[in-house]
Design an enzyme around this catalytic site. Structure first.
Site, PDB file in Angstrom:
ATOM      1  N   LYS A 123       0.825  -1.202   0.000  1.00 38.47           N
ATOM      2  CA  LYS A 123       0.000   0.000   0.000  1.00 38.47           C
ATOM      3  C   LYS A 123       0.864   1.259   0.000  1.00 38.47           C
ATOM      4  O   LYS A 123       0.509   2.274  -0.598  1.00 38.47           O
ATOM      5  CB  LYS A 123      -0.945  -0.016   1.205  1.00 38.47           C
ATOM      6  CG  LYS A 123      -2.040  -1.072   1.104  1.00 38.47           C
ATOM      7  CD  LYS A 123      -2.974  -0.986   2.287  1.00 38.47           C
ATOM      8  CE  LYS A 123      -4.146  -1.953   2.137  1.00 38.47           C
ATOM      9  NZ  LYS A 123      -3.736  -3.341   2.060  1.00 38.47           N
ATOM     10  N   GLU A 207      -2.718   6.670   8.031  1.00 40.63           N
ATOM     11  CA  GLU A 207      -3.283   7.770   7.274  1.00 40.63           C
ATOM     12  C   GLU A 207      -4.453   8.383   8.026  1.00 40.63           C
ATOM     13  O   GLU A 207      -4.982   7.780   8.971  1.00 40.63           O
ATOM     14  CB  GLU A 207      -3.724   7.310   5.883  1.00 40.63           C
ATOM     15  CG  GLU A 207      -4.751   6.205   5.886  1.00 40.63           C
ATOM     16  CD  GLU A 207      -4.988   5.623   4.498  1.00 40.63           C
ATOM     17  OE1 GLU A 207      -4.094   5.756   3.633  1.00 40.63           O
ATOM     18  OE2 GLU A 207      -6.063   5.033   4.283  1.00 40.63           O
ATOM     19  N   HIS A 242     -13.953  -2.546   9.284  1.00 43.02           N
ATOM     20  CA  HIS A 242     -13.297  -2.273   8.006  1.00 43.02           C
ATOM     21  C   HIS A 242     -13.438  -3.429   7.029  1.00 43.02           C
ATOM     22  O   HIS A 242     -12.711  -3.508   6.046  1.00 43.02           O
ATOM     23  CB  HIS A 242     -11.814  -1.925   8.205  1.00 43.02           C
ATOM     24  CG  HIS A 242     -11.599  -0.892   9.254  1.00 43.02           C
ATOM     25  ND1 HIS A 242     -12.004   0.416   9.106  1.00 43.02           N
ATOM     26  CD2 HIS A 242     -11.075  -0.978  10.510  1.00 43.02           C
ATOM     27  CE1 HIS A 242     -11.719   1.091  10.205  1.00 43.02           C
ATOM     28  NE2 HIS A 242     -11.166   0.276  11.070  1.00 43.02           N
ATOM     29  N   ARG A 299      -6.620  -8.676  -7.930  1.00 41.76           N
ATOM     30  CA  ARG A 299      -7.277  -9.982  -7.934  1.00 41.76           C
ATOM     31  C   ARG A 299      -8.762  -9.788  -8.192  1.00 41.76           C
ATOM     32  O   ARG A 299      -9.244  -8.661  -8.308  1.00 41.76           O
ATOM     33  CB  ARG A 299      -7.093 -10.666  -6.576  1.00 41.76           C
ATOM     34  CG  ARG A 299      -7.551  -9.772  -5.417  1.00 41.76           C
ATOM     35  CD  ARG A 299      -7.563 -10.503  -4.098  1.00 41.76           C
ATOM     36  NE  ARG A 299      -7.687  -9.615  -2.949  1.00 41.76           N
ATOM     37  CZ  ARG A 299      -8.808  -9.055  -2.523  1.00 41.76           C
ATOM     38  NH1 ARG A 299      -9.933  -9.283  -3.186  1.00 41.76           N
ATOM     39  NH2 ARG A 299      -8.838  -8.283  -1.464  1.00 41.76           N
TER      40      ARG A 299
END
Length: 654
Positions: A123, A207, A242, A299
């Site tokens: 990421k 973040e 999440h 994917r």
């Protein structure tokens, strides 16, 4: 898949399990391919194994000992004669080393090139790449330094709340929201352990946690000839921990202009890294219509069926054809967008207990009736065991309609038809979401579940007398008749409550959901429930309704107000004796393995102090002190497997 490949495939190995393995094999078989399944020792009799043409045992129980063993998977492909490997999602699907090993073994990887996985697999690296490409990013730290001090400085600079996220992760694993500086160290350590356990990589990024965002993602597809297009978008905003719970396509309220802008940005991202195959570019969308790059999943996604529903395309078939060197069959202008589709994820978990994963036997498992606009992708059947070693998702329900409301109502009907008994699931929780007025009004953002928690997770209420009477009738009528072999016509042949010159009368002690009740049954009246097969007919005030009542040995599964309740006979004497001998202490909330023991005997702790960390289904769960006290005894050790209800720590109150 570097360079056009002209090999005609005849067999494919699916390096996965559960519903995605079954779904991939369904398309492969329709295309005339031989299907090969791999499985752990635990999954020897799993549905995906039974549905495959060939099955290879990888051994082991945990994913790390089976599905994540690259050498074993490739050896299985070689020994079974498979020409290609489809990774599904999760496990090795975004492992560049696996993609390279497959190609080096002379096999075809039904996924993107290893270089593309490398580019987006981290990421941090992906965000840096997107920043260079001019794609808007959420403020954050994506650097190499991984010490707690660096993260603390970054969080202070960004401003709380912040989101810790595994750089190599997905599916909510290794992800934590941190509200305060004093919680950062514990959250970081836990997220790193989860990331290491799930992906073999503990690196993290941090973040800004954007408040009230929508999660909108773009499905992209590229061939080996340089063509790439986007297949519209999906809204995946309704999440818990999440992890996505509800997904739909197209995203409600998205203008054609915004769809095109996001789609073109996603295509640029894919082409920048030389992408091939199916992929998803995920964005955060705020109320002003601004979008920020989150990550790219290299994917097939769990939620791909809603895209298939509105386009009429089979994405797995596209993956297989693209891998053989075929060009994409349509252009961007030809991409269909018909109607609306909604998907829910069915999990073995307990929503009332912080969504903790549930394990056990599926004593009852009945899927919705198939039909037009109705699809179920599942990986289990009745009688299967749900183990603590893998993700707890049982399957997905997908409904399509000419418009969103038709799809929503169709999905509600499917949820009403579904029946699961023997372990806890989120089935009723899903129905509450889809039936909620705010969902009907398309009020979508990632705070939906917390905002409407009181409606979606109502406090448990005592079951009414009508339930107990109905349950007693169904239990009694479903009990096999006892017949005397020496005199089958004797009035004493069965325990039916016969009393001479008096109404028949039976006392039953029943238990359900932690409650017990003594119920007295008397002569059947005209409105007494009648059981025929597994359908219980109830008549009240002239209104006749039918509900599900399924008997499994000494358990009755009765549907009441939309939920399937498990009813059992209770021995009142044994219950009293057990209450006097019950061992006190803090117990395991589910089956799992002990990751860390954080306290010692004699240690004083405050209320809320984490005592033991338990890992189950790739997630960590902390057992915390309910009150201040002293650790009197420890009944577990790190690395030990424990069962639900096992006492782990005994705490003496302060």
């Amino acid at each position: 898949m570097s360079g056009p490949n002209t090999i005609a495939l005849s067999s494919v190995l699916v390096a996965n399990r559960g519903e995605i393995a079954c779904r991939v094999m369904r398309t492969a078989k329709a295309m005339g391919l031989t299907t090969v399944a791999v499985h752990s020792a635990t999954d020897r009799d799993a549905r995906h194994v039974r549905e495959a043409d060939i099955a290879v045992n990888l051994g082991g129980s945990k994913a790390a000992d089976s599905y994540l063993q690259i050498d074993k998977v490739i050896a299985a492909a070689k020994s079974s004669g498979a020409q290609a490997i489809h990774p599904g999602y999760g496990f090795l699907s975004e492992n560049a080393g696996f993609a390279r090993a497959v190609e080096q073994a002379g096999l075809i990887f039904l996924g993107p090139p290893a270089s593309a996985i490398d580019a987006m697999g981290s990421k941090s690296a992906a965000k840096s790449l997107m920043e260079t490409a001019g794609v808007p990013l959420v403020p954050g730290y994506h650097g190499q330094a991984q010490d707690a001090g660096t993260f603390r400085e970054a969080a202070a600079r960004i401003g709380y709340p912040v989101l810790l996220k595994a750089t190599a992760g997905g599916g909510g694993k290794g992800m934590k929201v941190v509200e305060r500086d004093e919680d950062l160290a514990e959250a970081l350590a836990s997220a790193q352990r989860e990331a290491q356990s799930s992906f073999g990589d503990s690196r993290m990024l941090v973040e800004k946690y954007v408040l009230k965002p929508r999660h909108v993602e773009i499905q992209v597809f590229a061939d080996q000839h340089g063509h790439c297009l986007y297949l519209n978008e999906r809204d995946c905003s309704i999440q818990r921990r999440h992890q996505k719970v509800v997904e739909e396509a197209p995203a409600p309220g998205l203008t054609p202009e915004l769809r095109r802008a996001m789609g073109e940005a996603a295509v640029r991202a894919a082409q920048t890294i030389g992408y091939v195959g199916a992929g998803t570019v995920e964005f955060l969308l705020d109320a002003r219509g601004e979008f920020f790059f989150m990550e790219m999943n290299t994917r097939l996604q769990v939620e791909h069926p809603v895209t298939e529903a509105i386009t009429g395309l089979d994405l797995v078939a596209w993956q297989i054809r693209v891998a053989q060197g075929e060009p994409l069959p349509i252009t961007q202008a030809q991409v269909p967008l018909n109607g609306h589709a909604i998907e829910v994820r069915l999990y073995a978990e307990d929503p009332a207990n912080d969504f903790l994963p549930a394990t056990g036997k599926l004593q009852v498992y009945r899927e919705s009736t198939p039909g037009s606009g109705r699809r179920v992708d599942s990986g289990v059947i009745e009688g299967d065991e749900v183990s603590p070693f893998y993700d707890p998702m049982l399957g997905k329900l997908i409904a399509w309609g000419e418009n969103r409301e038709q799809a929503r109502l169709r999905l509600l009907a499917m949820l009403d038809e579904f029946a699961i008994g023997g372990l806890r699931t989120n089935l009723a929780f899903l129905r509450r979401i889809i039936a909620h007025p705010a969902f009907a009004d398309a009020e979508l953002d990632t705070g939906f579940i917390p905002r409407y928690q009181a409606d979606l997770l109502p406090a448990a209420e005592a079951l009414p007398e009508a339930f107990w009477q109905t349950a007693a009738q169904a239990y009694w009528q479903s009990t096999p008749t006892q017949v005397r072999e020496d005199d089958p016509h004797s009035p004493w042949a069965g325990a039916n409550g016969l009393r001479l010159a008096l109404p028949t009368e039976v006392d039953m002690h029943l238990g359900c959901a932690g409650e017990t009740r003594k119920v007295r049954l008397r002569n059947a009246a005209s409105d007494t429930p009648r059981l025929q097969g597994d359908q219980l007919t109830v008549e009240e005030d002239g209104v006749r309704t039918r509900t599900l009542a399924i008997r499994r040995d000494d358990r009755l599964f009765l549907r009441w107000q939309g939920e399937l309740h498990m009813v059992h006979r209770v021995d009142p004497i044994a219950a009293v004796e057990a209450s006097h001998t019950q061992h006190g202490g803090l117990s395991a909330p589910m089956n799992g393995s002990i990751v860390r023991v954080l306290v010692k005997i004699g240690q004083r702790v405050e209320a809320g102090t984490p005592l033991v960390v338990l890992e189950a289904m790739k997630m960590e769960h902390s057992v915390r002190a309910g009150q201040a006290g002293t650790v009197a005894a420890l009944y577990c050790a790190e690395g030990e497997m424990v069962s639900e209800g096992t006492v782990l720590v005994e705490l003496a109150p302060q």
